[in-house]
Each structure stands twice: as structure tokens, then as C-alpha cells.
Scaffold this motif. Structure first.
Motif, PDB file in Angstrom:
ATOM      1  N   ASN A 206      -8.306  -9.994  20.477  1.00 45.08           N
ATOM      2  CA  ASN A 206      -8.460  -8.601  20.900  1.00 45.08           C
ATOM      3  C   ASN A 206      -9.044  -8.454  22.304  1.00 45.08           C
ATOM      4  OD1 ASN A 206      -7.496  -7.322  18.470  1.00 45.08           O
ATOM      5  ND2 ASN A 206      -9.349  -8.090  17.474  1.00 45.08           N
ATOM      6  N   GLN A 207      -9.306  -9.552  22.973  1.00 46.62           N
ATOM      7  CA  GLN A 207      -9.788  -9.502  24.366  1.00 46.62           C
ATOM      8  C   GLN A 207      -8.670 -10.045  25.263  1.00 46.62           C
ATOM      9  OE1 GLN A 207     -13.578 -11.526  24.548  1.00 46.62           O
ATOM     10  NE2 GLN A 207     -14.543 -10.111  23.106  1.00 46.62           N
ATOM     11  N   THR A 208      -7.700  -9.185  25.486  1.00 44.19           N
ATOM     12  CA  THR A 208      -6.477  -9.610  26.165  1.00 44.19           C
ATOM     13  C   THR A 208      -6.731 -10.057  27.594  1.00 44.19           C
ATOM     14  OG1 THR A 208      -5.266  -8.020  24.800  1.00 44.19           O
ATOM     15  CG2 THR A 208      -4.101  -8.938  26.689  1.00 44.19           C
ATOM     16  N   ASP A 209      -7.600  -9.364  28.302  1.00 47.10           N
ATOM     17  CA  ASP A 209      -7.865  -9.737  29.702  1.00 47.10           C
ATOM     18  C   ASP A 209      -8.446 -11.153  29.790  1.00 47.10           C
ATOM     19  OD1 ASP A 209      -6.903  -7.349  30.630  1.00 47.10           O
ATOM     20  OD2 ASP A 209      -8.872  -6.398  30.822  1.00 47.10           O
ATOM     21  N   SER A 210      -9.373 -11.477  28.894  1.00 47.09           N
ATOM     22  CA  SER A 210      -9.950 -12.827  28.887  1.00 47.09           C
ATOM     23  C   SER A 210      -8.888 -13.865  28.539  1.00 47.09           C
ATOM     24  CB  SER A 210     -11.096 -12.901  27.868  1.00 47.09           C
ATOM     25  OG  SER A 210     -12.154 -12.046  28.251  1.00 47.09           O
TER      26      SER A 210
ATOM     27  N   ALA B  61       1.532 -10.335  26.928  1.00 45.42           N
ATOM     28  CA  ALA B  61       0.508 -10.450  27.970  1.00 45.42           C
ATOM     29  C   ALA B  61       0.269 -11.901  28.364  1.00 45.42           C
ATOM     30  CB  ALA B  61      -0.793  -9.809  27.495  1.00 45.42           C
TER      31      ALA B  61
ATOM     32  N   LYS C 158      -5.675 -13.655  29.142  1.00 41.28           N
ATOM     33  CA  LYS C 158      -4.789 -13.804  30.304  1.00 41.28           C
ATOM     34  C   LYS C 158      -5.444 -14.669  31.380  1.00 41.28           C
ATOM     35  CE  LYS C 158      -2.782 -10.062  31.830  1.00 41.28           C
ATOM     36  NZ  LYS C 158      -2.609  -8.636  32.232  1.00 41.28           N
ATOM     37  N   GLN C 159      -6.738 -14.476  31.588  1.00 40.14           N
ATOM     38  CA  GLN C 159      -7.439 -15.281  32.597  1.00 40.14           C
ATOM     39  C   GLN C 159      -7.445 -16.760  32.219  1.00 40.14           C
ATOM     40  OE1 GLN C 159     -11.317 -13.473  33.021  1.00 40.14           O
ATOM     41  NE2 GLN C 159     -10.456 -11.492  33.625  1.00 40.14           N
TER      42      GLN C 159
ATOM     43  N   ASP D 200       3.141 -13.134  30.424  1.00 37.65           N
ATOM     44  CA  ASP D 200       3.011 -12.598  31.785  1.00 37.65           C
ATOM     45  C   ASP D 200       1.992 -13.416  32.595  1.00 37.65           C
ATOM     46  OD1 ASP D 200       4.833 -10.567  31.276  1.00 37.65           O
ATOM     47  OD2 ASP D 200       3.291  -9.079  30.786  1.00 37.65           O
ATOM     48  N   ALA D 201       0.997 -13.959  31.916  1.00 40.35           N
ATOM     49  CA  ALA D 201      -0.061 -14.723  32.599  1.00 40.35           C
ATOM     50  C   ALA D 201       0.315 -16.178  32.824  1.00 40.35           C
ATOM     51  CB  ALA D 201      -1.350 -14.642  31.796  1.00 40.35           C
TER      52      ALA D 201
END
Length: 367
Positions: A194-198, A250, A200-201, A253-254
């Protein structure tokens, strides 16, 4: 008198050598190793992937261990578990003893805590698995002790794994190809789906270090009522099990090349997004004991995926397997997993560009 025959090539080499020696007498000649092999990266990479693996729990007692002590767990599919990568989701911990605080009454039929005997890891290794997700809701059934012992055993067997906050990813090389792997779940002590930004990083960092990045997730609601990919957050027993569609897109994409899902205990659709393959749920593969194997919970796909050196989807073959409480894991001559996967892909992704043929072949439409 006979004179030795000297080839023109030999004379030419000698003249060239003398010429160089006279003009640069102090410079050493370059040393050339005659038979040094040049290793090229593989054009085609083979990934075999399955869903949940839990081959017997000694908790709360030995009655939940199979009668053959799990030795023949993978007998029906041994010849199929061969590839550059052989992946599964380890649904539980490896631990010889200990009690679970998860269950107030360990003998209750509603308590699910899985503790595989440590020796069972060798059975999984022998079957061919070299990559495991440990990001799921059962890796923590026996707390830190269970998680720590599981990672120690996998390390000792050189089985690559990821998914815990203490071990988020794995980097390794095989046959000149550099792989990176990370895994996610909605559960405590795991990397959060649920922490998509993390996520992706992390994937982006791994892509800088590897040729092929494989991402796994344990997400989505469970059971036959939840076979479809809803393209929204899935709440199950008041727990946010993630938006697996948005998550899979996501991470691709990363930089992810393959996304392998599990968790719903049933087969779900597949998709090719930006030429990268996604399996949304690979179901119950080899699960002994307290797992429900009724209806669609009792069959699953064994995925044989081929990608190129850029991580792009080439084709896949699905071998359908099934389980029951007596025969355990066997091949399914009715191909139920493939038929279900085809139906769900057509229903959930009607815009897909895939062709399903034969008893399990998947490829993209020819332009």
C-alpha cells in the motif's frame, strides 16, 4: 636437398614482429590469452512461477504433517520445475518448535498458523526452487524467531528471497544475467503493497543494478468470490489488501520486468502491460493441511514464462495442476486453471492483445 616449406602467413608474421621490435624495442608485446571465452547474455530467459507453498505444519501438532513427511510433495511436477528462475510464495515460516501468539486456541479450526519443519526447506530446494517470496500474512505466525530462522535456512541453502522489512530485496547473478527481486504484502514486518511510492523507488534503484527485475506481491481478497481483478482497493476482513492493478502497473512504470501475484488462493487473470508480464494470482500450488481446496481453490496454474534479455514478454505456457486432501498435488488433465485464466483475462482485460491456444499456450497477437 629438400628445404622446409614456410607459409606466406608465417613469413608475414615474422616480418611484422621484426618491424615492431626494431621500432619499439623497449615496448613489451601485448599478451593475448588464446582461448578466453566471451560470455554473452542470454537471449531468452525462462521463469517458472507458482503460487502458495506450504507443505505441512507441525503446529499445533504433527497431525498436520503429510504421511510421507512431505518428501513426495512435488513428485507430480518435478520435471516441470526447471528454469533460470523457479519461483514460489513460501506461505509460512521454517521453524522446528515454538508457539504462536496468533491463536488464542491453537486447536480451533479457525486458527491458521503455519510452522514448517526446518528439514522441509531441503525438499523445496531439491524440487528446484531458487527464488521465494516471504512477504505474506503467515511468515510472521511465530514472530521474530520464525522470521529469523526462515531467513537463516534459506541463506544456508542459497535460495534467494525477499519481502521482509529486514530483507526487502535480493540481488544475484546467474548465467551472466543480473537479477533483482523484491516482494510486497499488506502485513506487519513486510514491505507494504500500500506504499506505492516507496515500492517504485525501490524498483527503480534495483533496475539500476540489474538486467531483470522481478516483483512479487501478496495481495487481493481471498476465495472464489474474488477471482476478478477489480481495479480498486480490496478490503477483506477489514484489512486493506491493496489495489493490485494499480500496484502492478506502477512497479512496471518504475522498471519491473515481471510481476507475480499470489494471495487470493484462486487463479486470477494475466496481463501484458508495456510488454511486461503480470500474473495477478497464481493460486494454491502445494498446500497441505488446513487449506480449503474446494472448487477453484483446488486448482492452480504452473506458469512457464519466456522473456527476452530486455525483460519483454515472448510467450507463456500454463500447466494446470490440482490438489485434493488424498491425492495432494497432481496434474489436471481437464486444464481447469488454464480455462479459468483465459476466461478471467477476457472478462477483466477485454482490451488485451493475447492469444490463448491449445491446452495452455499464451502469446501476443501478430500485427
Amino acid at each position: 636437398m629438400k628445404f622446409p616449406v614456410i607459409s606466406l602467413l608465417t613469413i608475414g608474421i615474422a616480418v611484422a614482429y621484426l618491424s615492431c621490435a626494431s621500432s619499439t624495442s623497449s615496448a613489451p608485446l601485448p599478451q593475448i590469452e588464446p582461448d578466453t571465452p566471451i560470455i554473452a547474455k542470454k537471449d531468452t530467459i525462462s521463469i517458472v512461477a507458482v503460487g502458495d507453498i506450504m507443505i505441512g505444519s507441525a503446529y499445533p501438532d504433527r497431525s498436520n504433517l503429510p504421511p510421507d513427511d512431505a518428501i513426495d510433495s512435488f513428485k507430480a511436477v518435478d520435471s516441470l520445475l526447471q528454469g533460470d528462475i523457479v519461483f514460489g510464495n513460501l506461505e509460512g515460516c521454517l521453524l522446528n518448535n515454538g508457539k504462536s501468539t496468533k491463536c488464542k486456541d491453537p486447536n480451533s479450526n479457525s486458527c491458521f498458523a503455519f510452522r514448517m519443519p526446518e528439514r522441509y526447506a531441503g525438499i523445496i530446494k531439491k524440487a528446484g526452487f531458487n527464488l521465494l517470496s516471504i512477504a505474506n500474512n503467515h511468515v510472521g505466525d511465530f514472530g521474530l524467531k520464525g522470521r529469523r530462522r526462515t531467513t537463516e535456512i534459506l541463506d544456508s541453502l542459497n535460495i534467494h528471497y525477499a519481502g521482509l522489512q529486514s530483507h526487502p530485496s535480493s540481488l544475484f547473478e546467474k548465467d551472466s544475467v543480473k537479477y533483482a527481486f523484491c516482494a510486497f504484502a499488506p502485513n506487519e514486518n513486510t514491505l507494504s503493497i500500500n506504499q506505492t511510492d516507496s515500492a517504485k523507488q525501490l524498483v527503480a534503484r534495483l533496475k539500476e543494478q540489474a538486467d531483470i527485475v522481478i516483483v512479487s506481491f501478496h495481495g487481493g481478497a481471498e476465495g472464489a468470490r474474488f477471482e476478478h481483478v477489480p481495479r480498486k482497493k480490496e478490503i477483506f476482513y477489514q484489512e486493506n489488501r491493496g489495489d493490485v492493478y494499480a500496484f502492478a502497473h506502477a512497479v512496471i512504470d518504475a522498471g519491473a520486468d515481471v510481476v507475480l501475484g499470489h494471495g487470493p488462493h484462486v487463479t486470477r487473470a494475466v496481463e501484458v502491460y508495456k510488454q511486461k508480464f503480470i500474473a495477478y494470482s497464481l493460486g494454491n500450488f502445494c498446500t497441505y493441511g488446513m487449506f480449503s481446496l474446494k472448487g477453484p481453490n483446488g486448482f492452480a496454474p504452473l506458469l512457464q514464462l519466456k522473456i527476452n534479455a530486455r525483460g519483454e514478454f515472448l510467450f507463456a505456457d500454463i500447466v494446470s495442476v490440482k490438489q485434493d486432501k488424498i491425492s495432494r498435488l497432481t496434474l489436471d488433465p481437464a486444464d481447469n486453471a488454464f480455462k479459468k485464466l483465459r476466461f478471467l483475462t477476457n472478462a477483466d482485460f477485454p482490451e488485451h492483445n493475447l492469444v490463448f491456444s491449445g491446452r495452455g499456450h499464451i502469446e501476443q497477437k501478430k500485427n
